[in-house]
Scaffold this motif. Structure first.
Motif, PDB file in Angstrom:
ATOM      1  N   GLY A 201       0.832  -1.193   0.000  1.00 16.06           N
ATOM      2  CA  GLY A 201       0.000   0.000   0.000  1.00 16.06           C
ATOM      3  C   GLY A 201       0.866   1.242   0.000  1.00 16.06           C
ATOM      4  O   GLY A 201       2.092   1.152  -0.073  1.00 16.06           O
ATOM      5  N   PRO A 202       0.255   2.405   0.109  1.00 18.11           N
ATOM      6  CA  PRO A 202       1.010   3.653   0.093  1.00 18.11           C
ATOM      7  C   PRO A 202       1.819   3.878   1.376  1.00 18.11           C
ATOM      8  O   PRO A 202       2.672   4.757   1.422  1.00 18.11           O
ATOM      9  N   THR A 203       1.526   3.107   2.439  1.00 18.57           N
ATOM     10  CA  THR A 203       2.288   3.167   3.681  1.00 18.57           C
ATOM     11  C   THR A 203       2.639   1.752   4.107  1.00 18.57           C
ATOM     12  O   THR A 203       2.165   0.776   3.531  1.00 18.57           O
ATOM     13  N   VAL A 204       3.434   1.630   5.139  1.00 20.90           N
ATOM     14  CA  VAL A 204       3.856   0.324   5.658  1.00 20.90           C
ATOM     15  C   VAL A 204       2.680  -0.359   6.331  1.00 20.90           C
ATOM     16  O   VAL A 204       1.910   0.278   7.051  1.00 20.90           O
ATOM     17  N   GLY A 205       2.546  -1.659   6.088  1.00 25.00           N
ATOM     18  CA  GLY A 205       1.485  -2.434   6.711  1.00 25.00           C
ATOM     19  C   GLY A 205       2.050  -3.669   7.378  1.00 25.00           C
ATOM     20  O   GLY A 205       3.150  -4.119   7.061  1.00 25.00           O
ATOM     21  N   GLY A 206       1.282  -4.231   8.304  1.00 27.81           N
ATOM     22  CA  GLY A 206       1.703  -5.441   8.981  1.00 27.81           C
ATOM     23  C   GLY A 206       0.519  -6.224   9.485  1.00 27.81           C
ATOM     24  O   GLY A 206      -0.570  -5.671   9.691  1.00 27.81           O
ATOM     25  N   ALA A 207       0.721  -7.524   9.672  1.00 30.65           N
ATOM     26  CA  ALA A 207      -0.334  -8.396  10.179  1.00 30.65           C
ATOM     27  C   ALA A 207      -0.332  -8.352  11.703  1.00 30.65           C
ATOM     28  O   ALA A 207       0.721  -8.483  12.332  1.00 30.65           O
ATOM     29  N   GLU A 208      -1.519  -8.117  12.267  1.00 29.90           N
ATOM     30  CA  GLU A 208      -1.708  -8.115  13.714  1.00 29.90           C
ATOM     31  C   GLU A 208      -2.979  -8.891  14.020  1.00 29.90           C
ATOM     32  O   GLU A 208      -4.081  -8.391  13.791  1.00 29.90           O
ATOM     33  N   GLY A 209      -2.815 -10.117  14.504  1.00 30.35           N
ATOM     34  CA  GLY A 209      -3.978 -10.957  14.782  1.00 30.35           C
ATOM     35  C   GLY A 209      -4.727 -11.255  13.496  1.00 30.35           C
ATOM     36  O   GLY A 209      -4.160 -11.742  12.528  1.00 30.35           O
ATOM     37  N   GLU A 210      -6.017 -10.933  13.460  1.00 30.39           N
ATOM     38  CA  GLU A 210      -6.835 -11.198  12.270  1.00 30.39           C
ATOM     39  C   GLU A 210      -6.929  -9.985  11.342  1.00 30.39           C
ATOM     40  O   GLU A 210      -7.788  -9.926  10.484  1.00 30.39           O
ATOM     41  N   TRP A 211      -6.020  -9.023  11.506  1.00 33.86           N
ATOM     42  CA  TRP A 211      -6.045  -7.797  10.702  1.00 33.86           C
ATOM     43  C   TRP A 211      -4.726  -7.560   9.992  1.00 33.86           C
ATOM     44  O   TRP A 211      -3.663  -7.906  10.507  1.00 33.86           O
ATOM     45  N   ILE A 212      -4.790  -6.926   8.819  1.00 30.52           N
ATOM     46  CA  ILE A 212      -3.626  -6.330   8.174  1.00 30.52           C
ATOM     47  C   ILE A 212      -3.848  -4.827   8.309  1.00 30.52           C
ATOM     48  O   ILE A 212      -4.837  -4.283   7.810  1.00 30.52           O
ATOM     49  N   ILE A 213      -2.948  -4.172   9.039  1.00 29.89           N
ATOM     50  CA  ILE A 213      -3.108  -2.765   9.388  1.00 29.89           C
ATOM     51  C   ILE A 213      -2.011  -1.947   8.714  1.00 29.89           C
ATOM     52  O   ILE A 213      -0.827  -2.279   8.824  1.00 29.89           O
ATOM     53  N   PHE A 214      -2.416  -0.889   8.018  1.00 30.59           N
ATOM     54  CA  PHE A 214      -1.472   0.008   7.356  1.00 30.59           C
ATOM     55  C   PHE A 214      -1.320   1.287   8.180  1.00 30.59           C
ATOM     56  O   PHE A 214      -2.290   1.767   8.781  1.00 30.59           O
ATOM     57  N   ASP A 215      -0.107   1.845   8.191  1.00 29.70           N
ATOM     58  CA  ASP A 215       0.142   3.123   8.858  1.00 29.70           C
ATOM     59  C   ASP A 215      -0.710   4.213   8.199  1.00 29.70           C
ATOM     60  O   ASP A 215      -1.038   4.112   7.011  1.00 29.70           O
ATOM     61  N   PRO A 216      -1.032   5.259   8.954  1.00 29.98           N
ATOM     62  CA  PRO A 216      -1.840   6.348   8.387  1.00 29.98           C
ATOM     63  C   PRO A 216      -1.144   7.058   7.227  1.00 29.98           C
ATOM     64  O   PRO A 216       0.086   7.153   7.190  1.00 29.98           O
ATOM     65  N   VAL A 217      -1.957   7.536   6.300  1.00 28.55           N
ATOM     66  CA  VAL A 217      -1.474   8.378   5.203  1.00 28.55           C
ATOM     67  C   VAL A 217      -1.533   9.812   5.717  1.00 28.55           C
ATOM     68  O   VAL A 217      -2.591  10.272   6.145  1.00 28.55           O
TER      69      VAL A 217
END
Length: 90
Positions: free
Chosen positions: A26-42
């Motif tokens: 994505g346009p920012t860094v993302g990572g897997a946390e539990g059942e979510w893939i979360i991207f840093d804010p834009v």
């Protein structure tokens, strides 16, 4: 995409049971946390600007899976869902 700009908007995707994340981009860094893939804010999104997120999953069984995406803009969270059809290869 929208008619007004935004600041510090973040996106996260809920991983459906039965799908396993292989990669994401994505346009920012993302990572897997539990059942979510979360991207840093834009930091800043201009009006009518498109942002693209790519998720690649592996499935061990065929079927339809519901993927939930959630856009957070300050105190406002907007969830949306889409269906993914998986046909695993032998």
């Amino acid at each position: 995409m929208g008619t007004a700009g935004s600041q510090n908007a973040s996106v996260k995707f809920q991983i459906p049971d039965g799908l396993f994340p292989i990669s994401w981009n994505g346009p920012t860094v993302g990572g897997a946390e539990g059942e979510w893939i979360i991207f840093d804010p834009v930091t800043k999104i201009a009006a009518n600007q498109n942002l693209e997120y790519t998720l690649i999953f592996k499935s061990l069984r065929p079927g339809e899976f519901k993927l939930t995406a959630e856009l957070n803009n300050g105190a406002v969270a907007k969830p949306t869902t889409c269906a993914i059809t998986a046909n695993p290869q032998p």
